[in-house]
Motif scaffolding. Structure first.
Motif, mmCIF file in Angstrom:
data_model
loop_
_atom_site.group_PDB
_atom_site.id
_atom_site.type_symbol
_atom_site.label_atom_id
_atom_site.label_comp_id
_atom_site.label_asym_id
_atom_site.label_seq_id
_atom_site.Cartn_x
_atom_site.Cartn_y
_atom_site.Cartn_z
ATOM 1 N N GLU A 386 -10.575 -6.376 36.129
ATOM 2 C CA GLU A 386 -10.057 -5.017 36.286
ATOM 3 C C GLU A 386 -8.874 -4.968 37.257
ATOM 4 O O GLU A 386 -7.911 -4.235 37.037
ATOM 5 C CB GLU A 386 -11.175 -4.102 36.790
ATOM 6 N N ARG A 387 -8.913 -5.762 38.315
ATOM 7 C CA ARG A 387 -7.857 -5.708 39.323
ATOM 8 C C ARG A 387 -6.647 -6.580 38.969
ATOM 9 O O ARG A 387 -5.629 -6.523 39.655
ATOM 10 C CB ARG A 387 -8.407 -6.146 40.680
ATOM 11 N N ASP A 388 -6.778 -7.405 37.936
ATOM 12 C CA ASP A 388 -5.712 -8.371 37.636
ATOM 13 C C ASP A 388 -4.777 -7.903 36.533
ATOM 14 O O ASP A 388 -3.564 -7.924 36.677
ATOM 15 C CB ASP A 388 -6.328 -9.714 37.257
ATOM 16 N N TRP A 389 -5.344 -7.511 35.409
ATOM 17 C CA TRP A 389 -4.542 -7.048 34.278
ATOM 18 C C TRP A 389 -5.395 -6.161 33.384
ATOM 19 O O TRP A 389 -6.501 -5.784 33.750
ATOM 20 C CB TRP A 389 -3.956 -8.237 33.490
ATOM 21 N N SER A 390 -4.889 -5.826 32.227
ATOM 22 C CA SER A 390 -5.609 -4.930 31.317
ATOM 23 C C SER A 390 -6.960 -5.542 30.949
ATOM 24 O O SER A 390 -7.054 -6.735 30.640
ATOM 25 C CB SER A 390 -4.783 -4.690 30.057
ATOM 26 N N ASN A 391 -7.981 -4.714 30.957
ATOM 27 C CA ASN A 391 -9.333 -5.228 30.728
ATOM 28 C C ASN A 391 -10.085 -4.467 29.648
ATOM 29 O O ASN A 391 -11.303 -4.590 29.545
ATOM 30 C CB ASN A 391 -10.138 -5.199 32.029
ATOM 31 N N VAL A 392 -9.380 -3.662 28.839
ATOM 32 C CA VAL A 392 -9.995 -2.966 27.710
ATOM 33 C C VAL A 392 -9.121 -3.172 26.480
ATOM 34 O O VAL A 392 -7.890 -3.094 26.570
ATOM 35 C CB VAL A 392 -10.157 -1.450 27.991
ATOM 36 N N VAL A 393 -9.754 -3.429 25.357
ATOM 37 C CA VAL A 393 -9.057 -3.568 24.072
ATOM 38 C C VAL A 393 -9.649 -2.556 23.108
ATOM 39 O O VAL A 393 -10.882 -2.418 23.014
ATOM 40 C CB VAL A 393 -9.190 -4.993 23.500
ATOM 41 N N THR A 394 -8.779 -1.821 22.391
ATOM 42 C CA THR A 394 -9.237 -0.797 21.450
ATOM 43 C C THR A 394 -8.653 -1.033 20.064
ATOM 44 O O THR A 394 -7.518 -1.475 19.921
ATOM 45 C CB THR A 394 -8.834 0.611 21.922
ATOM 46 N N CYS A 395 -9.457 -0.745 19.049
ATOM 47 C CA CYS A 395 -9.022 -0.748 17.649
ATOM 48 C C CYS A 395 -9.003 0.695 17.163
ATOM 49 O O CYS A 395 -9.906 1.485 17.492
ATOM 50 C CB CYS A 395 -9.960 -1.571 16.779
ATOM 51 N N HIS A 396 -8.009 1.026 16.360
ATOM 52 C CA HIS A 396 -7.805 2.404 15.945
ATOM 53 C C HIS A 396 -7.814 2.513 14.417
ATOM 54 O O HIS A 396 -7.559 1.534 13.705
ATOM 55 C CB HIS A 396 -6.476 2.932 16.498
ATOM 56 N N ILE A 397 -8.108 3.715 13.943
ATOM 57 C CA ILE A 397 -8.191 3.952 12.502
ATOM 58 C C ILE A 397 -6.849 3.659 11.838
ATOM 59 O O ILE A 397 -5.807 4.162 12.267
ATOM 60 C CB ILE A 397 -8.629 5.408 12.234
ATOM 61 N N ASP A 398 -6.897 2.829 10.796
ATOM 62 C CA ASP A 398 -5.714 2.529 9.970
ATOM 63 C C ASP A 398 -4.529 2.081 10.810
ATOM 64 O O ASP A 398 -3.383 2.458 10.543
ATOM 65 C CB ASP A 398 -5.335 3.748 9.120
ATOM 66 N N THR A 399 -4.782 1.283 11.829
ATOM 67 C CA THR A 399 -3.711 0.784 12.705
ATOM 68 C C THR A 399 -3.729 -0.737 12.700
ATOM 69 O O THR A 399 -4.757 -1.342 13.043
ATOM 70 C CB THR A 399 -3.906 1.306 14.137
ATOM 71 N N PRO A 400 -2.619 -1.385 12.354
ATOM 72 C CA PRO A 400 -2.587 -2.859 12.303
ATOM 73 C C PRO A 400 -2.370 -3.494 13.673
ATOM 74 O O PRO A 400 -1.981 -4.656 13.749
ATOM 75 C CB PRO A 400 -1.405 -3.135 11.371
ATOM 76 N N HIS A 401 -2.550 -2.751 14.735
ATOM 77 C CA HIS A 401 -2.403 -3.264 16.093
ATOM 78 C C HIS A 401 -3.665 -2.949 16.883
ATOM 79 O O HIS A 401 -4.459 -2.079 16.519
ATOM 80 C CB HIS A 401 -1.208 -2.641 16.821
ATOM 81 N N ALA A 402 -3.818 -3.657 17.990
ATOM 82 C CA ALA A 402 -4.835 -3.339 18.999
ATOM 83 C C ALA A 402 -4.118 -3.038 20.301
ATOM 84 O O ALA A 402 -3.108 -3.673 20.623
ATOM 85 C CB ALA A 402 -5.815 -4.484 19.169
ATOM 86 N N TYR A 403 -4.625 -2.089 21.040
ATOM 87 C CA TYR A 403 -3.990 -1.669 22.284
ATOM 88 C C TYR A 403 -4.862 -2.067 23.461
ATOM 89 O O TYR A 403 -6.099 -2.102 23.373
ATOM 90 C CB TYR A 403 -3.753 -0.158 22.287
ATOM 91 N N VAL A 404 -4.204 -2.363 24.575
ATOM 92 C CA VAL A 404 -4.917 -2.742 25.796
ATOM 93 C C VAL A 404 -4.755 -1.626 26.829
ATOM 94 O O VAL A 404 -3.752 -0.912 26.835
ATOM 95 C CB VAL A 404 -4.400 -4.082 26.361
ATOM 96 N N TRP A 405 -5.757 -1.508 27.701
ATOM 97 C CA TRP A 405 -5.787 -0.459 28.718
ATOM 98 C C TRP A 405 -6.119 -1.082 30.066
ATOM 99 O O TRP A 405 -6.900 -2.039 30.142
ATOM 100 C CB TRP A 405 -6.832 0.609 28.390
ATOM 101 N N ARG A 406 -5.531 -0.511 31.101
ATOM 102 C CA ARG A 406 -5.812 -0.968 32.459
ATOM 103 C C ARG A 406 -6.614 0.108 33.176
ATOM 104 O O ARG A 406 -6.070 1.156 33.555
ATOM 105 C CB ARG A 406 -4.512 -1.260 33.210
ATOM 106 N N LEU A 407 -7.903 -0.168 33.366
ATOM 107 C CA LEU A 407 -8.779 0.852 33.935
ATOM 108 C C LEU A 407 -8.549 1.059 35.426
ATOM 109 O O LEU A 407 -8.931 2.099 35.966
ATOM 110 C CB LEU A 407 -10.241 0.475 33.683
ATOM 111 N N GLN A 408 -7.947 0.097 36.093
ATOM 112 C CA GLN A 408 -7.684 0.296 37.514
ATOM 113 C C GLN A 408 -6.729 1.463 37.729
ATOM 114 O O GLN A 408 -6.861 2.221 38.690
ATOM 115 C CB GLN A 408 -7.097 -0.978 38.127
ATOM 116 N N ASN A 409 -5.769 1.621 36.802
ATOM 117 C CA ASN A 409 -4.801 2.710 36.901
ATOM 118 C C ASN A 409 -5.056 3.811 35.868
ATOM 119 O O ASN A 409 -4.273 4.758 35.785
ATOM 120 C CB ASN A 409 -3.380 2.166 36.717
ATOM 121 N N PHE A 410 -6.106 3.674 35.064
ATOM 122 C CA PHE A 410 -6.456 4.653 34.029
ATOM 123 C C PHE A 410 -5.273 4.915 33.085
ATOM 124 O O PHE A 410 -4.956 6.065 32.776
ATOM 125 C CB PHE A 410 -6.909 5.974 34.660
ATOM 126 N N VAL A 411 -4.662 3.852 32.610
ATOM 127 C CA VAL A 411 -3.445 4.017 31.819
ATOM 128 C C VAL A 411 -3.425 2.989 30.694
ATOM 129 O O VAL A 411 -4.073 1.927 30.773
ATOM 130 C CB VAL A 411 -2.194 3.874 32.726
#
Length: 907
Positions: A386-411
């Motif tokens: 959590e303190r180093d880099w993005s630590n969440v990965v999300t998959c979205h409906i009909d999206t050919p990408h995955a997005y990462v999130w950084r919970l330390q900054n909630f962004v």
């Protein structure tokens, strides 16, 4: 009663019922409805102040006055003082739609046109209405208001567009306004006398003078839909705010008679209420999108900006997961929001930022909803990075990408993970390795690829050369998972094939066929078990190393929506569209509990401590919490709570954890309160103590350690200056000397004389106070408890005493004159000490309250050791102490040897 009992629901802010605002002193409070309950927020920081009890039906109208809250639900009206219901008004035969606070009275209006007048002061003695008005049959009321300075008069708006002015004192209709041939949805009074504003369903706003029945000005909203809320600014600026069914808030300048500004993305749903705070440039709004927002007019161009807000999901959540050791819940909803809910404090809940959504939407002149990412269908989180880099990965409906999130900054993170396959297919599954460095994605085209989370760079793909198109699976990848040592990667295809890969080398190591379509998989890293959900409504469990099925669970009768393991891997929880939540014991291979709820569960997550279960439900915007009763009770076995194969019907948790709509079986209601304890200590999980073990007292460490180090503490706390001589009492108040140095005054009689008998009694009392003989409560408690064998009660009494008090009581038992050469058994003064020794021998031999008893023995021997050195019971205490310590020392040595062996072993 099942293993999990309803606790409370979180994530609910407001509903589609207009709020009620009141000012108490210098603070302003707003009361909002949340389904069958209500909540009060302090407007200074929008902090939650009070939550009302759960009612039988959904709330349809609200009103408030100081400590009183009035809530209309069904045909009844509940009167609450703070959070306690003090009365119920039941005279309506139809649903109550509106409430109006009118001086010391409350007006209630139902759908049939009946208006009842209630006096809420003294409502306990007289719960019946003080007046009744029946409106015309053709007149269907849609709103009600009181025009300022109009004594005992109210205005009713109707669905046919007309207005009526009534005197509630004489119960007569005074005047009827023709209206505007459009249903009236809202009306409010203005700061100018005799002027009101009326909002209609056709989107028009009419500012009307009711004294002369003349229209002052009319506005038409720029967006389609009805005018749902109105409010006048009261700090001297001639502004009128209007809210529409499209979620847009418009600001109108009454002097220039034109539109001044528009807040296009104020809300995602219809605006329910608007309110300008008295003499402040602040506007508060609520909407059916489950949010409360406050806007401030402090910009140079006069446009409002968002000041503060509280919001939850405006559409049902799809995925949830506990985070931060069970203190937070990550939730992804159909409203395109990714949220973090706090289980402990609601004010810490927030939505994760998707990077300048408002700014980009304003620049592109589109709605914020169109800029946001599509709804999340799957995500994974790793707390280790959590303190180093993005630590969440999300998959979205009909999206050919995955997005990462950084919970330390909630962004939202800086990288977008895009599989390098030549066929663009939506990402359907994702997982993060146990080290938090890698993310693995699976697509609808059967492609699996590994990415580095720190750099976002691809680290290779997993390819099965036997499959068509050189991909991992022939069909959609429904799940991927990694083991705890980054040795294996497991993937499952929709067609029923499960494959085990080398995590680092990415080559296929083994595979097997389930035999039917796979919907979902979940892997437990500690025990190496893989659970799969198939379309035949069966949950199968596989040993990944042995490559064989080890468990098979059947029982659901409809589509299984979600499954999850407990942290220790002993339980598997599953939910289904048949409305059931089932708990399976992995070791015993059987169902241990099952509950049925009216609204089917769509997602679930069990906290790492296994104390709280979170669920989401169909068409419900909140997250529901269930508490594990087995962890807070004295049941000797889980079967005492589990229902086995029987399915128990339970109601959903309520907004308030203190009562209301509790979980219940079919035959009656059970309590929905969080686990509470009658004494200061939690109950033991076992009724009987395990042999050869000891129990601890559960006292704070400082309390029993202070018994040992009281001399050091007294030396440290010794005053630097010598004690000052107490002031002399006035000459006319006779006083006597005391041991403490404080002034004690003589109790004089009417004759100011004391008889010889009274003097003897006073001398006896003074003697008992000094020697602490049986008149002392401490001595009496020891005598009665030991004689009646109530050792547990004596322990509770001793633990309730402070260390200094216990030390003083033991020293008061000390024998000053120890020069006599009598046998210890013949000394009557030793009776209390013998009883205390008998208590210590019993507690030591049974292993109860071990650390407290050891500290008490040390203090006892320190004070009375010389006196009791020849007593026979001291030998019995030594024998019991030696026996219990030999057992403990053997276990300590065994554990020490095992730790040493494992730490020196090379695996």
């Amino acid at each position: 009663m099942g293993i999990f009992e309803p606790f409370r629901a979180i994530g609910y802010i407001t509903s589609s019922v207009p709020f009620s605002v009141q000012r108490l002193g210098t603070e302003t409070f707003v009361t909002v409805s949340v389904g069958k309950s209500w909540q009060i927020y302090n407007c200074a920081k929008l902090s939650l102040v009070l939550v009302g009890p759960q009612l039988a039906k959904k709330i349809r109208a609200l009103a408030s006055y100081r400590d009183y809250t009035f809530a209309a639900y069904g045909n009844d009206i509940g009167v609450f003082k703070r959070a306690h219901q003090v009365a119920t008004w039941s005279r309506h035969n139809a649903k109550v739609n509106m409430l109006l606070l009118f001086g010391e009275h409350v007006l209630s209006v139902d759908v049939e046109g009946n208006v009842f007048i209630w006096a809420f002061k003294g409502t306990d003695e007289n719960p019946s209405p003080v007046g009744h008005i029946l409106l015309d049959n053709e007149f269907t009321p849609s709103c009600i208001m009181h025009p300022d300075t109009y004594l005992n008069k109210v205005i009713f708006g109707s669905q046919d567009g007309s207005l009526q002015l009534w005197n509630i004192s004489t119960k007569k209709k005074l005047y009827e306004f023709k209206g505007w041939n459009s249903s009236i949805s809202c009306c409010v009074s203005s700061p100018a006398l005799d002027v009101i504003a009326v909002g209609c369903a056709d989107g028009k706003i009419h500012v009307h003078n009711i004294r002369y029945d003349e229209e002052v000005v009319a506005f038409s909203q720029t967006t389609r839909g009805a005018v749902t809320a109105l409010s006048f600014r009261t700090d001297g600026q001639p502004l009128l705010a209007s809210g529409g069914s499209s979620g847009v808030i418009s600001i109108w300048n009454l002097e220039k008679r034109r539109l001044q500004s528009v807040i296009r993305d104020a809300h995602d749903s219809s605006v329910i209420s608007l309110h300008f705070f008295a003499n402040e440039p602040v506007l508060m709004s609520t909407s059916a999108d489950n949010s409360v927002k406050m806007w401030i007019f402090d910009t140079s161009d006069g446009d409002p900006r968002l000041l503060k807000f509280r919001s939850g999901h405006s559409a049902p959540p799809l995925c949830i997961r506990f985070y931060a050791n069970g203190r937070h819940i990550l939730s992804a909803g159909q409203d395109r929001a990714f949220r973090l809910f706090s289980v402990i404090q609601d004010q810490q809940s927030r939505e994760l930022s998707q990077r300048h959504v408002t700014k980009r939407a304003k620049k592109l002149k589109v709605k914020q909803e169109e800029i946001k990412l599509k709804p999340v269908i799957a995500f994974d989180v790793a707390e280790i990075r959590e303190r180093d880099w993005s630590n969440v990965v999300t998959c979205h409906i009909d999206t050919p990408h995955a997005y990462v999130w950084r919970l330390q900054n909630f962004v939202l993170g800086e990288h977008i993970l895009t599989p390098t396959t030549y066929i663009q297919a939506p990402v359907k599954a994702c997982t993060i390795s146990s080290c938090g460095n890698f993310a693995i994605l699976g697509t609808a085209g059967g492609w699996i690829e590994k990415f580095n989370l720190q750099s976002g760079i691809s680290r290779g793909c997993y390819v099965d050369m036997s499959e068509k198109g050189s991909c991992a699976h022939d069909g959609e990848v429904v799940g991927v998972a990694c083991d705890s040592t980054n040795s294996l990667m497991i993937s499952a295809g929709y067609n029923g094939d499960v494959k085990v890969w080398s995590f680092k080398g990415r080559e296929l190591k083994s595979r097997w066929e389930i035999g039917c379509k796979v919907v979902k998989i979940i892997y437990h890293r500690s025990n190496g078990l893989l659970a799969s959900v198939t379309d035949d409504l069966v949950i199968r469990m596989f040993d990944v190393v042995a490559l064989k099925m080890v468990r098979k669970f059947e029982g659901h009768t409809d589509r299984i929506t979600d499954i999850c393991f407990s942290e220790d891997g002993k339980w598997l929880l599953s939910s289904s569209m048949d409305g059931t939540l089932r708990i399976w014991d992995v070791i015993l291979a059987r169902q241990i509990d099952a509950i049925h709820v009216d609204v089917s569960i769509t997602a679930l997550s069990l906290s790492p401590n296994m104390d709280v279960l979170a669920t989401t439900h169909v068409d419900q915007n909140g997250v529901y919490l269930w508490v594990n009763q087995a962890m807070f009770s004295g049941a000797p076995h889980i079967d005492s709570y589990g229902s086995g194969k029987e399915v128990v019907k339970v109601k959903l948790p309520s907004i308030s954890s203190g009562g209301g709509e509790e979980g219940s079986k079919d035959d009656g209601d059970s309590d929905n309160k969080p686990p509470t304890f009658t004494n200061s200590q939690p109950p033991q999980l076992l009724d009987k103590q395990i042999p050869d073990l000891v129990t601890l007292s559960m006292l704070p460490k400082s309390q029993w350690q202070s018994l040992i180090n009281l001399d050091i503490i007294k030396e440290r706390n010794k005053p630097i200056e010598p004690p000052k001589k107490p002031e002399k009492a006035p000459f006319f108040l006779p006083s006597i000397p005391s041991l403490s140095g404080e002034i004690l005054f003589k109790a004089t009689t009417t004759t100011d004389q004391t008889t010889d008998e009274e003097k003897g009694t006073q001398a006896d009392d003074q003697f008992h106070k000094v020697t602490n003989l049986p008149s002392s409560p401490f001595v009496q408690y020891i005598q009665s408890s030991v004689e009646t064998k109530n050792f547990e009660g004596l322990t509770d009494y001793l633990k309730s005493l402070s260390p200094s008090t216990l030390d003083m009581e033991l020293r008061m038992l000390q024998i000053i004159d120890d020069d006599e050469e009598q046998e210890p058994e013949k000394r009557p003064e030793l009776l209390i000490l013998e009883l205390l020794l008998e208590y210590l021998i019993h507690e030591v031999s049974h292993g109860n309250n071990f650390e407290f008893i050891q500290a008490l023995i040390r203090l006892f021997l320190k004070i009375h050791g010389e006196t009791m050195r020849r007593h026979s019971k001291l030998d019995k205490l030594l024998e019991a102490q030696s026996g219990i310590w030999q057992k403990l020392d053997g276990m300590f040595q065994s554990a020490r040897c095992m730790v040493t062996f494992l730490s020196n072993s090379q695996f």
